[in-house]
Design an enzyme around this catalytic site. Structure first.
Site, PDB file in Angstrom:
ATOM      1  N   ASP A  84       0.756  -1.013   0.023  1.00 20.60           N
ATOM      2  CA  ASP A  84      -0.327   0.046   0.004  1.00 20.60           C
ATOM      3  C   ASP A  84       0.843   1.419   0.038  1.00 20.60           C
ATOM      4  O   ASP A  84       2.104   1.199   0.069  1.00 20.60           O
ATOM      5  CB  ASP A  84      -1.036  -0.074   0.971  1.00 20.60           C
ATOM      6  CG  ASP A  84      -0.270  -0.574   2.357  1.00 20.60           C
ATOM      7  OD1 ASP A  84       0.805  -0.604   2.656  1.00 20.60           O
ATOM      8  OD2 ASP A  84      -1.094  -1.081   3.181  1.00 20.60           O
ATOM      9  N   ASN A 155      -7.687  -2.532  14.034  1.00 23.38           N
ATOM     10  CA  ASN A 155      -9.232  -2.800  13.636  1.00 23.38           C
ATOM     11  C   ASN A 155      -9.538  -4.171  12.565  1.00 23.38           C
ATOM     12  O   ASN A 155     -10.433  -4.384  12.058  1.00 23.38           O
ATOM     13  CB  ASN A 155      -9.818  -1.703  13.002  1.00 23.38           C
ATOM     14  CG  ASN A 155      -9.112  -1.266  11.432  1.00 23.38           C
ATOM     15  OD1 ASN A 155      -8.221  -2.036  11.391  1.00 23.38           O
ATOM     16  ND2 ASN A 155      -9.199  -0.120  10.910  1.00 23.38           N
ATOM     17  N   HIS A 157      -7.452  -4.530   9.962  1.00 25.31           N
ATOM     18  CA  HIS A 157      -7.319  -4.538   8.641  1.00 25.31           C
ATOM     19  C   HIS A 157      -5.935  -5.136   7.984  1.00 25.31           C
ATOM     20  O   HIS A 157      -5.102  -5.506   8.943  1.00 25.31           O
ATOM     21  CB  HIS A 157      -7.127  -2.882   7.931  1.00 25.31           C
ATOM     22  CG  HIS A 157      -6.058  -2.138   8.680  1.00 25.31           C
ATOM     23  ND1 HIS A 157      -5.862  -0.994   8.651  1.00 25.31           N
ATOM     24  CD2 HIS A 157      -4.530  -2.674   8.790  1.00 25.31           C
ATOM     25  CE1 HIS A 157      -4.725  -0.466   8.944  1.00 25.31           C
ATOM     26  NE2 HIS A 157      -3.907  -1.441   9.034  1.00 25.31           N
ATOM     27  N   GLU A 162      -9.935  -2.123   4.775  1.00 19.79           N
ATOM     28  CA  GLU A 162     -10.566  -1.894   6.152  1.00 19.79           C
ATOM     29  C   GLU A 162     -11.783  -2.657   6.277  1.00 19.79           C
ATOM     30  O   GLU A 162     -12.454  -3.133   5.314  1.00 19.79           O
ATOM     31  CB  GLU A 162     -10.834  -0.101   5.981  1.00 19.79           C
ATOM     32  CG  GLU A 162      -9.491   0.602   5.513  1.00 19.79           C
ATOM     33  CD  GLU A 162      -8.763   0.949   7.039  1.00 19.79           C
ATOM     34  OE1 GLU A 162      -8.580  -0.077   7.840  1.00 19.79           O
ATOM     35  OE2 GLU A 162      -7.911   1.871   7.070  1.00 19.79           O
TER      36      GLU A 162
HETATM   37  C1  F6R Z   1       1.246  -1.398   6.136  1.00 24.89           C
HETATM   38  C2  F6R Z   1       0.064  -2.111   6.140  1.00 24.89           C
HETATM   39  C3  F6R Z   1      -0.858  -2.030   7.197  1.00 24.89           C
HETATM   40  C4  F6R Z   1       0.221  -2.733   8.677  1.00 24.89           C
HETATM   41  C5  F6R Z   1      -0.761  -2.289  10.068  1.00 24.89           C
HETATM   42  C6  F6R Z   1       0.025  -2.710  11.380  1.00 24.89           C
HETATM   43  O1  F6R Z   1       1.885  -1.568   4.738  1.00 24.89           O
HETATM   44  O2  F6R Z   1      -0.598  -2.551   5.182  1.00 24.89           O
HETATM   45  O3  F6R Z   1      -1.773  -3.042   7.395  1.00 24.89           O
HETATM   46  O4  F6R Z   1       0.668  -3.658   8.456  1.00 24.89           O
HETATM   47  O5  F6R Z   1      -1.460  -1.169   9.822  1.00 24.89           O
HETATM   48  O6  F6R Z   1       0.925  -1.633  11.402  1.00 24.89           O
HETATM   49  P1  F6R Z   1       1.768  -1.524  12.399  1.00 24.89           P
HETATM   50  O7  F6R Z   1       3.011  -2.527  12.202  1.00 24.89           O
HETATM   51  O8  F6R Z   1       2.685  -0.342  12.355  1.00 24.89           O
HETATM   52  O9  F6R Z   1       1.169  -1.912  13.695  1.00 24.89           O
END
Ligand code: F6R
Length: 277
Positions: A84, A155, A157, A162
């Site tokens: 992403d 959440n 995701h 989402e």
């Molecule tokens: C990042 C991504 C997100 C993160 C998720 C956890 O490329 O796709 O889904 O993996 O938000 O983020 P952290 O590791 O910062 O808790």
């Protein structure tokens, strides 16, 4: 699952490795990535990795860089695709995922620049659909992903897919696209953007369908703030309201690597899991 030597327990038909702390998670993730690189390059001449950003995989990337610096691991035959990117954002913006990847991995190993791909947060709005379709086309023409590395949002995701009210079938067909970030995701992004007002509220993300098509999926979670999402994804129903629960539908290809805190809301684990050797 063959990439993990020890202690993988089955849960909802997925593999779950629970380790004492975040550092152990990073080491196990790096070992798994290295094993997949070696296996894929030995059998197909190249490895195609789907990579994630965020705080969780930073330690694994640091370990891979160490292995590379020690002359033990080459990325010469590796191609990467990131999950992403914020939109709109300049590739040179210090908060862009392109900058993150360059800083943590891509700029520190011997990967060819034209094999390290990120969604481009600077394409014109009118070209977003074409860009997302082209990104998926590049993955397909590289033979698909050998590995998709994931983190999980509080959440639930995965990527920036989402929580939403779609049916499971609809959610499983989601392709790469522009999305609006969920309030919990935006709140967590304040850490990187400095204030709620500064958070870019939209992003490009690989779709659920593309993620689920990977030949192997490794999802990392550390910290008690992830415990609720991890338990819902692993032991709750398959629902688009918890996007990581959709991984249950490709269970045999999925391995979770958790620290004790992220695993703490899983029901039925022995009180002192993992066993002390
Ligand atoms: C990042 C991504 C997100 C993160 C998720 C956890 O490329 O796709 O889904 O993996 O938000 O983020 P952290 O590791 O910062 O808790």
């Amino acid at each position: 699952m063959s990439h993990f030597a020890r202690d993988v327990i089955p849960l909802a038909n997925m593999g779950v490795l629970i380790l004492p702390d975040a550092q152990a998670v990073s080491l196990a993730a790096a070992e798994a990535i290295e094993a997949i690189i070696r296996e894929a390059t030995a059998t197909r001449g190249r490895a195609v990795l789907g990579l994630a950003t965020g705080s969780t995989p930073e330690g694994a990337y640091a370990r891979l860089v160490e292995r590379h610096s020690a002359g033990e691991l080459s990325f010469r035959d590796v191609t990467t695709y990131n999950l992403d990117e914020y939109y709109p954002i300049s590739p040179a913006d210090p908060r862009s995922y392109r900058t993150y990847m360059h800083r943590h991995l891509l700029g520190r190993v011997d990967i060819a620049p034209n094999r390290a791909h990120l969604l481009d947060g600077s394409v014109p709005e009118s070209a977003i659909a074409e860009h997302c379709a082209a990104f998926e086309g590049w993955i397909a023409s590289d033979g698909g992903l050998d590995l998709q590395l994931l983190g999980i949002g509080r959440n639930g995701h995965i990527g920036f897919n989402e929580p939403c009210g779609l049916s499971v079938d609809e959610a499983r067909r989601l392709r790469t696209r522009l999305v609006e970030l969920h309030p919990v995701t935006r709140a967590d992004a304040v850490r990187d953007f400095g204030s709620a007002e500064a958070v870019i509220p939209t992003a490009l993300t690989l779709g659920v369908a593309t993620i689920l098509a990977a030949r192997s999926i490794v999802i990392l979670a550390t910290g008690s703030h992830k415990a609720g999402a991890v338990a819902a994804a692993l032991t709750g129903p398959i629902t688009a309201e918890v996007p990581a629960s959709l991984l249950q539908s490709v269970a045999p290809r999925v391995t979770w690597i958790l620290d004790r805190s992220a695993a703490s809301a899983l029901p039925g684990l022995p009180a002192a899991w993992p066993p002390i050797n």
